[in-house]
Design an enzyme around this catalytic site. Structure first.
Site, short mmCIF file in Angstrom:
data_model
loop_
_atom_site.label_atom_id
_atom_site.label_comp_id
_atom_site.label_asym_id
_atom_site.label_seq_id
_atom_site.Cartn_x
_atom_site.Cartn_y
_atom_site.Cartn_z
N THR A 62 -24.20 2.56 15.66
CA THR A 62 -23.64 1.32 16.38
C THR A 62 -24.87 0.34 16.99
O THR A 62 -24.49 -0.84 16.98
CB THR A 62 -22.74 1.60 17.38
OG1 THR A 62 -23.01 2.65 18.23
CG2 THR A 62 -21.23 2.04 16.73
N LYS B 291 -32.06 4.99 21.52
CA LYS B 291 -30.82 5.79 21.13
C LYS B 291 -31.09 6.92 21.72
O LYS B 291 -32.33 7.20 22.12
CB LYS B 291 -30.79 5.77 19.63
CG LYS B 291 -32.27 6.14 18.81
CD LYS B 291 -31.92 6.08 17.36
CE LYS B 291 -31.92 4.96 16.68
NZ LYS B 291 -30.69 4.61 16.04
N ARG B 292 -30.41 7.91 21.56
CA ARG B 292 -30.72 9.43 21.94
C ARG B 292 -31.95 9.93 21.32
O ARG B 292 -31.99 9.68 20.05
CB ARG B 292 -29.40 10.27 21.87
CG ARG B 292 -28.28 10.01 22.88
CD ARG B 292 -28.77 10.20 24.41
NE ARG B 292 -29.09 11.70 24.46
CZ ARG B 292 -28.15 12.51 25.33
NH1 ARG B 292 -26.98 11.97 25.74
NH2 ARG B 292 -28.32 13.76 25.48
C1 GPK Z 1 -21.48 11.89 16.95
F1 GPK Z 1 -20.79 14.10 16.72
C2 GPK Z 1 -21.30 13.09 17.59
C3 GPK Z 1 -21.65 13.36 18.83
O1 GPK Z 1 -21.22 14.44 19.65
N1 GPK Z 1 -21.73 12.06 19.59
C4 GPK Z 1 -22.22 10.95 19.07
O2 GPK Z 1 -22.53 9.98 19.90
C5 GPK Z 1 -22.32 9.41 17.11
N2 GPK Z 1 -21.94 10.83 17.76
C6 GPK Z 1 -22.99 9.44 15.79
O3 GPK Z 1 -24.17 10.20 15.78
C7 GPK Z 1 -23.17 8.05 15.39
O4 GPK Z 1 -23.77 7.86 13.99
C8 GPK Z 1 -21.81 7.23 15.50
O5 GPK Z 1 -22.21 5.97 15.31
C9 GPK Z 1 -21.19 7.57 16.79
O6 GPK Z 1 -20.98 8.59 17.14
C10 GPK Z 1 -19.81 6.71 16.86
O7 GPK Z 1 -19.15 7.06 15.68
#
Ligand code: GPK
Length: 834
Positions: free
Chosen positions: A668, A560-561
């Site tokens: 996800t 993940k990031r």
């Molecule tokens: C949420 F606000 C953000 C963003 O700028 N980028 C991003 O990838 C992610 N997210 C959440 O961090 C996850 O928990 C989530 O599953 C995903 O968005 C999709 O909803």
């Protein structure tokens, strides 16, 4: 001028699907599209010929979908997202067409390795992580469910950077994804739109003598659409992903001709085209840069103008905009749509304010993806006015009316008014995009049950109290086509052999697998498939990193990031704990483990980059220490992306979902791991809560504080040093890092991480450390009973039905979009097969 309505003969070479048709089509495309005789063809030529062979077989569906939607004036979902992380198209399109196996046979029969061609494809990395990938999964499900849909976004010339690791540090390389051409898109220059920027506003009297507002922009750019088809699984639906590229208007060239300032004109062209040059590589964080606001307004205005063009093409009166389109805002990145739709309806289409406002609210809906304060978008007023003066006026007008309504509903509550205002006036003034999105939308949702609850209690509390009926939860999902059928063919085959293939479009059917958990033959097959997949990943790790990993070890994976809230460093604290146990007692009996990490750090995020360096440093020491005797291995897998993810999820035994409770909106990846039979070690955060509920507590490794406990602990005054002082194992881990043990004696290198944890530990690693380590010990124990582990693995996969994005999309369709499927027929008017 119109073509007489004669049938196009669709030739077998273009649409035929027999093995022979496919072979001939491939050779023909190599010759006529790539322009290569076999003797001169490169691997990329083969890939392109194959891609065109697939594309040809998409065209009839794509055209028929367009005809059907136009003739029926179908209600259409428009998913507006600054990011679409689609992943490689080739394999996915073949799966959705039902042509994967015949195409593989055809290509292999030609003496070309099909799997190598699949691997040859790069990916359009037009997203950062979860948010962009969610948009892609949703397009897949929308098409599978036969919902007329447009995905609208930005065609970045450079997507997310390619990550290299040098000396343990992340190095960013520009992603030139269009270098070899993109066979999946078609430019549609005939639908170019013009996007204004800057300048000022003025009022004028129209022919009836009524005062109206007018925007006099200072400059403009052109938006050129590039379309990519998005197929539904084994249906005729082919929707469109429409991405906008910024180009300079032709008038620049004339200016140069007239004034002689050729250099200046070319330079202006470069500036315009900069707008869609590069994706901002930050996840869950904002930068506040003017170019980013330009990107947002650019793609939103392009998309809304496109919708208006479609309305006019279908002769639908503008008053019915909200009946024709349901527009979803993927986070606040497209929230300027609230003001832009008002401008288009009021200033350009001459609707009255109240009518335009009702249409706007009925059209738009907003999904929030994070509670992190650093991700809440806001724009400095001056910057905003310079770029979008008319929109600032419109926002002031919306705000004045909104504040009047709030004032009546909550009498004498100035603090509330200040919090809910679209303008932050507490210090330097800002436009608040989340507030704008809430006010301008008829529906607001979070992305997991816990997240949606916390939204109502924290960041959007005031808006919930003002209009509770707007709020709902839509738990995220992922597409089983890409993340099971395409990426895990062996498991797909096993499952289909037992329960048929209905699960691919109705994932709840996986529950039927529960009947086999006491069937030794089935369990054995399940286990040997997992081992075979692990071997494939082990081979690629050997090849790319020269590290030998055993498939009998637990594949313990965190991809993940890289972010402090996701706590890759908590994972490291456990790894170092195991290492310390071995050093204290080299003959200790531990369950062998392979720890795999992958993920990108935002280039400006110092702590995240240092976390990558720490993983690398720890892996160097552990992998070569003879005392370890190979029982634990640590590898950082570089350049984690969708393509690589597809090899990773199926190979996992253990999925690390260890964010501080209350911080991960949903996640996800957690779902993709579990549906491929990995067990989860996780906190009660995001969708983990629902995953555990589905899998059963006994099939989930739970640890750590709850979101509520985290809040209490912080309110009470959290002191990480108290945990450090009370826990000798934790002490030893931290001291080892601080001593320079992992950094060739350099005590300063990892000091920022150590200091951060010792002094503030904002993500409560120390508070969760003991619970995490004990939970990991239970994992190690459980893995020793392979029969039991396999049963738990099967039960996890069997119970992940609710995490299909088909379920999520069905809920959006029913509760928010009010949209129904439209069946596309195989042949339609213009085309016939020969
Ligand atoms: C949420 F606000 C953000 C963003 O700028 N980028 C991003 O990838 C992610 N997210 C959440 O961090 C996850 O928990 C989530 O599953 C995903 O968005 C999709 O909803």
């Amino acid at each position: 001028m119109q073509l007489r309505n004669e049938l196009v003969r669709v030739e077998a070479d273009r649409t035929g699907t027999t093995i022979d048709n496919l072979k001939r089509a491939f050779l023909e495309n190599l010759y006529y599209v790539q322009g290569k005789p076999p003797a001169l063809a490169t691997l990329n030529d083969y890939y392109m010929a194959l891609a065109h062979t697939v594309r040809d077989r998409i065209m009839q569906r794509w055209n028929n979908s367009a005809i059907t939607y136009t003739e029926n004036q179908s209600r259409t979902v428009c998913y507006l997202s600054a990011e679409f992380l689609m992943g490689p198209h080739l394999g996915n399109n073949l799966i959705n067409l039902g042509l994967y196996e015949p195409m593989k046979q055809a290509i292999d029969e030609l003496g070309i390795n099909f799997d190598e061609l699949i691997e040859e494809e790069g990916e359009p990395g037009l997203g950062n992580g979860g948010l962009g990938r969610l948009a892609a999964c949703y397009l897949d499900s929308l098409a599978a469910l036969e919902i007329p849909t447009m995905g609208y976004g930005i065609r970045y010339e450079f997507g997310i950077f390619k990550q290299d690791i040098r000396d343990g540090w992340q190095v960013e390389i520009t992603d030139k994804w269009l270098r070899n051409g993109n066979p999946w898109e078609l430019a549609r220059p005939e639908w170019t739109v013009s996007i204004p920027f800057g300048g000022h506003t003025e009022s004028y009297r129209n022919s009836q003598g009524v005062y109206r507002a007018r925007w006099v922009p200072a400059w403009e750019v052109k938006g050129v659409p590039y379309d990519t088809p998005t197929l539904g699984y084994k249906v005729n639906t082919a929707n469109t992903l429409r991405l906008w590229k910024a180009e300079a208007p032709e008038s620049f060239d004339f200016q140069a001709f007239n004034t002689g300032d050729y250099y200046g004109a070319v330079n202006a062209k470069v500036v315009s085209e900069n707008i869609t040059k590069v994706l901002y590589p930050n996840d869950d964080e904002i930068q506040g840069k003017v170019l980013r606001l330009q990107q947002q307004f650019f793609f939103v205005s392009c998309s809304l103008q496109d919708m208006i063009r479609i309305m006019k093409g279908q002769k639908i009166p503008m008053e019915r905009f909200h009946e024709k389109f349901a527009v979803q805002l993927n986070d606040t990145h497209p929230a300027i749509a609230v003001a832009e739709l008002m401008r288009l309806l009021v200033d350009q289409e001459f609707l009255g304010w109240d009518e335009a406002w009702a249409i706007t609210q009925n059209t738009l809906a907003y999904t929030n993806h994070t509670l992190l304060p650093e991700a809440l978008e806001r724009w400095q007023i001056d910057l905003f006015r310079d770029l979008l003066p008319r929109h600032l006026e419109i926002i002031y007008e919306i705000n004045q009316r909104f504040m009047d309504d709030v004032r009546v509903k909550f009498i004498d509550d100035d603090a509330r008014l200040a919090r809910m205002s679209l303008i932050d006036e507490s210090g330097e003034r800002y436009v608040r995009m989340a507030n704008l999105a809430c006010v301008g939308s008829h529906a607001i949702n979070g992305v997991a049950a816990l997240h949606s609850e916390l939204l109502k209690q924290t960041v959007l509390k005031d808006f919930y109290e003002y209009s509770p009926e707007k709020f709902s939860n839509k738990t995220n999902g992922v597409t089983p086509r890409r993340f099971m059928v395409l990426s895990n063919p062996r498991l797909t085959q096993l499952i289909t052999d037992r329960i048929g293939s209905g699960w691919i479009t109705d994932l709840e059917q996986l529950r039927q697998l529960e009947q086999f958990i006491d069937d030794p033959a089935f369990c054995q097959q399940w286990r040997s498939i997992k081992q075979a997949i692990k071997q494939d990943l082990a081979d690629s790790i050997q090849k790319d990193y020269g590290v030998d990993v055993s498939i009998d070890s637990i594949f313990d994976i965190q991809v993940k990031r890289i972010h402090e809230y996701k706590r890759q460093h908590l994972n490291l604290l456990h790894i170092i704990t195991l290492y310390n146990r071995i050093k204290a007692n080299p003959n200790i009996d531990i369950t062998p483990r392979t720890f795999l990490f992958g993920g990108k750090a935002a280039p400006g995020y110092f702590m995240a980059k240092l976390m990558i360096k720490l993983v690398s440093a720890v892996s160097e020491v552990i992998n070569r220490d003879p005392d370890v005797r190979g029982r634990i291995k640590v590898v950082f897998l570089k350049n984690y992306n969708v393509k690589f993810a597809q090899h990773v999820y199926p190979a996992a035994d253990l999925s690390e979902q260890i964010s501080t409770a209350g911080k991960e909106a949903s996640g996800t990846g957690n779902m993709k791991f579990a549906m491929n039979g990995a067990l989860t070690i996780g906190t009660l955060d995001g969708a983990n809560v629902e995953i555990m509920e589905q899998a059963g507590e006994e099939n989930f490794f739970l640890f750590g504080l709850t979101a509520e406990e985290v809040r209490e602990r912080k309110a009470r005054g959290y002191d990480p040093k108290a945990y450090y002082n009370a826990n000798p194992n934790l002490q030893l881990v931290i001291d080892r890092i601080a001593s320079g043990f992992f950094s060739h004696g350099d005590k300063t290198l990892f000091q920022p991480i150590v200091d951060n944890l010792m002094q503030s530990d904002p993500y409560l690693l120390f508070a969760d450390y003991q619970s995490y380590v004990e939970c990991q010990d239970r994992v190690a124990e459980a893995y020793r009973d392979q029969d039991k582990w396999t049963r738990m693995s099967i039960l996890n996969a069997a119970r992940m039905g609710m995490f299909s994005s088909d379920r999520s999309i069905q809920e959006y369709c029913d509760d928010i979009w009010n949209v129904k499927p439209v069946t596309v027929k195989e042949t339609e008017g213009f085309c016939s097969a020969t």
